[in-house]
Design a protein around this motif. Structure first.
Motif, PDB file in Angstrom:
ATOM      1  N   ILE A  43     -23.267 -84.537  15.508  1.00  0.00           N
ATOM      2  CA  ILE A  43     -24.816 -84.545  15.749  1.00  0.00           C
ATOM      3  C   ILE A  43     -25.261 -83.110  16.132  1.00  0.00           C
ATOM      4  N   VAL A  44     -24.520 -82.506  16.951  1.00  0.00           N
ATOM      5  CA  VAL A  44     -24.815 -81.047  17.275  1.00  0.00           C
ATOM      6  C   VAL A  44     -24.507 -80.209  16.302  1.00  0.00           C
ATOM      7  N   ARG A  45     -23.175 -80.283  15.835  1.00  0.00           N
ATOM      8  CA  ARG A  45     -22.840 -79.509  14.567  1.00  0.00           C
ATOM      9  C   ARG A  45     -23.953 -79.713  13.378  1.00  0.00           C
ATOM     10  N   THR A  46     -24.098 -80.650  13.202  1.00  0.00           N
ATOM     11  CA  THR A  46     -25.286 -80.969  12.115  1.00  0.00           C
ATOM     12  C   THR A  46     -26.465 -80.221  12.452  1.00  0.00           C
ATOM     13  N   ALA A  47     -27.191 -80.565  13.531  1.00  0.00           N
ATOM     14  CA  ALA A  47     -28.102 -79.807  14.014  1.00  0.00           C
ATOM     15  C   ALA A  47     -28.061 -78.384  13.801  1.00  0.00           C
ATOM     16  N   VAL A  48     -27.150 -77.820  14.213  1.00  0.00           N
ATOM     17  CA  VAL A  48     -26.864 -76.324  14.087  1.00  0.00           C
ATOM     18  C   VAL A  48     -27.078 -75.867  12.597  1.00  0.00           C
ATOM     19  N   GLY A  49     -26.134 -76.751  11.921  1.00  0.00           N
ATOM     20  CA  GLY A  49     -26.112 -76.481  10.426  1.00  0.00           C
ATOM     21  C   GLY A  49     -27.276 -76.273   9.760  1.00  0.00           C
ATOM     22  N   LEU A  50     -28.420 -77.029  10.302  1.00  0.00           N
ATOM     23  CA  LEU A  50     -29.858 -76.841   9.742  1.00  0.00           C
ATOM     24  C   LEU A  50     -30.328 -75.426   9.596  1.00  0.00           C
ATOM     25  N   GLY A  51     -30.130 -74.622  10.597  1.00  0.00           N
ATOM     26  CA  GLY A  51     -30.640 -73.318  10.972  1.00  0.00           C
ATOM     27  C   GLY A  51     -29.889 -72.489   9.924  1.00  0.00           C
ATOM     28  N   SER A  52     -30.317 -71.159   9.862  1.00  0.00           N
ATOM     29  CA  SER A  52     -30.016 -69.910   9.252  1.00  0.00           C
ATOM     30  C   SER A  52     -28.753 -69.445   9.785  1.00  0.00           C
ATOM     31  N   TYR A  53     -28.107 -68.576   9.045  1.00  0.00           N
ATOM     32  CA  TYR A  53     -26.832 -68.035   9.460  1.00  0.00           C
ATOM     33  C   TYR A  53     -27.030 -66.451   9.440  1.00  0.00           C
ATOM     34  N   SER A  54     -26.303 -65.680  10.303  1.00  0.00           N
ATOM     35  CA  SER A  54     -26.071 -64.204  10.349  1.00  0.00           C
ATOM     36  C   SER A  54     -25.832 -63.687   8.976  1.00  0.00           C
ATOM     37  N   GLY A  55     -26.932 -62.698   8.569  1.00  0.00           N
ATOM     38  CA  GLY A  55     -26.603 -62.144   7.413  1.00  0.00           C
ATOM     39  C   GLY A  55     -27.417 -62.644   6.084  1.00  0.00           C
ATOM     40  N   GLU A  56     -28.152 -63.655   6.143  1.00  0.00           N
ATOM     41  CA  GLU A  56     -28.415 -64.693   5.280  1.00  0.00           C
ATOM     42  C   GLU A  56     -29.745 -63.748   4.421  1.00  0.00           C
ATOM     43  N   ALA A  57     -29.363 -63.643   3.238  1.00  0.00           N
ATOM     44  CA  ALA A  57     -30.343 -62.959   2.255  1.00  0.00           C
ATOM     45  C   ALA A  57     -30.470 -61.437   2.745  1.00  0.00           C
ATOM     46  N   THR A  58     -29.250 -60.816   3.033  1.00  0.00           N
ATOM     47  CA  THR A  58     -29.107 -59.421   3.672  1.00  0.00           C
ATOM     48  C   THR A  58     -27.892 -58.685   2.837  1.00  0.00           C
ATOM     49  N   PRO A  59     -28.275 -58.249   1.700  1.00  0.00           N
ATOM     50  CA  PRO A  59     -27.103 -57.305   1.027  1.00  0.00           C
ATOM     51  C   PRO A  59     -26.767 -56.082   1.700  1.00  0.00           C
ATOM     52  N   PRO A  60     -25.700 -55.706   1.623  1.00  0.00           N
ATOM     53  CA  PRO A  60     -24.696 -55.811   0.498  1.00  0.00           C
ATOM     54  C   PRO A  60     -23.663 -56.945   1.013  1.00  0.00           C
ATOM     55  N   MET A  61     -23.527 -57.190   2.259  1.00  0.00           N
ATOM     56  CA  MET A  61     -22.451 -58.282   2.520  1.00  0.00           C
ATOM     57  C   MET A  61     -22.758 -59.750   2.806  1.00  0.00           C
ATOM     58  N   PHE A  62     -23.982 -59.802   3.066  1.00  0.00           N
ATOM     59  CA  PHE A  62     -24.449 -61.123   2.969  1.00  0.00           C
ATOM     60  C   PHE A  62     -24.212 -62.069   4.324  1.00  0.00           C
ATOM     61  N   GLY A  63     -23.103 -61.549   5.114  1.00  0.00           N
ATOM     62  CA  GLY A  63     -22.862 -62.324   6.442  1.00  0.00           C
ATOM     63  C   GLY A  63     -21.754 -63.289   6.481  1.00  0.00           C
ATOM     64  N   ASP A  64     -21.488 -64.123   7.328  1.00  0.00           N
ATOM     65  CA  ASP A  64     -20.430 -64.951   7.592  1.00  0.00           C
ATOM     66  C   ASP A  64     -20.405 -66.090   6.420  1.00  0.00           C
ATOM     67  N   PHE A  65     -21.461 -66.721   5.867  1.00  0.00           N
ATOM     68  CA  PHE A  65     -21.450 -67.468   5.092  1.00  0.00           C
ATOM     69  C   PHE A  65     -20.704 -66.989   3.889  1.00  0.00           C
ATOM     70  N   GLU A  66     -21.151 -65.896   3.450  1.00  0.00           N
ATOM     71  CA  GLU A  66     -20.570 -65.318   2.189  1.00  0.00           C
ATOM     72  C   GLU A  66     -19.358 -64.873   2.276  1.00  0.00           C
ATOM     73  N   ALA A  67     -18.670 -64.380   3.556  1.00  0.00           N
ATOM     74  CA  ALA A  67     -17.399 -64.335   3.722  1.00  0.00           C
ATOM     75  C   ALA A  67     -16.516 -65.512   3.494  1.00  0.00           C
ATOM     76  N   GLN A  68     -16.936 -66.580   3.931  1.00  0.00           N
ATOM     77  CA  GLN A  68     -16.315 -68.160   3.785  1.00  0.00           C
ATOM     78  C   GLN A  68     -16.185 -68.407   2.189  1.00  0.00           C
ATOM     79  N   ARG A  69     -17.510 -68.110   1.801  1.00  0.00           N
ATOM     80  CA  ARG A  69     -17.517 -68.610   0.346  1.00  0.00           C
ATOM     81  C   ARG A  69     -16.607 -67.637  -0.440  1.00  0.00           C
ATOM     82  N   HIS A  70     -16.395 -66.258  -0.151  1.00  0.00           N
ATOM     83  CA  HIS A  70     -15.763 -65.448  -1.166  1.00  0.00           C
ATOM     84  C   HIS A  70     -14.359 -65.867  -0.843  1.00  0.00           C
ATOM     85  N   TRP A  71     -13.797 -66.036   0.258  1.00  0.00           N
ATOM     86  CA  TRP A  71     -12.339 -66.487   0.516  1.00  0.00           C
ATOM     87  C   TRP A  71     -12.226 -67.860  -0.407  1.00  0.00           C
TER      88      TRP A  71
END
Length: 165
Positions: A43-71
């Motif tokens: 439940i805690v992880r799901t609630a945290v997942g509803l929020g934003s993440y570092s680097g969201e909509a911030t080119p050129p690197m786009f943050g941690d989410f983009e790192a995971q997606r890119h891998w």
């Protein structure tokens, strides 16, 4: 053998770890405490997942989410020999091989759902709500399949060492 185990067990008798493991002592309703803790963690992880993440909509690197997606993108499109050498200036794969294979499996599953999520180089910075949902579900599912069973086995082992008297 019992004498060799005793100093190790005494090390934890007066520690916070001992206090944390008390709910895992042998009891008839022991499974209830375990699954309440797991449910709370999900439940805690799901609630945290509803929020934003570092680097969201911030080119050129786009943050941690983009790192995971890119891998995930790298592992499903390139041969293993190129995983750790491809485009190191962007988000080069820098996790151990077991984690890279985990990314490969998740990327393979995700590419069946929507191949555009992981199109090599063309999907950089892609942040759709469907992709975010997929990535967050895979994080929670991975914990439920790998991490939480490992924690359960560890606490059961530690509990048997600490409370065996």
């Amino acid at each position: 053998m019992a004498n060799r185990k005793e100093p190790f067990v005494n090390l934890f008798k007066s520690s916070p770890l001992n206090d944390f493991l008390i709910p895992f002592r042998k009891a008839q309703n022991q499974w209830v405490a375990r699954y309440i803790i797991i449910l709370f963690a999900v439940i805690v992880r799901t609630a945290v997942g509803l929020g934003s993440y570092s680097g969201e909509a911030t080119p050129p690197m786009f943050g941690d989410f983009e790192a995971q997606r890119h891998w995930l993108e790298i592992t499903i499109h390139l041969p293993i020999s190129k995983w750790y050498y491809y485009d190191l200036q962007y988000w080069g794969l820098d996790y151990p091989p077991l984690t890279a294979f985990h990314s490969y499996i998740l990327g393979y599953i995700g590419s069946f759902i929507e191949s555009s999520w992981f199109a090599l180089d063309a999907s950089r910075g892609f942040e759709s709500s469907d992709l975010k949902t997929f990535m967050r579900i895979t994080a929670i599912a991975s914990e439920l399949v790998v991490y939480i069973p490992a924690i359960m086995m560890y606490t059961k082992w530690m509990g048997s060492c600490l409370f065996a008297s």
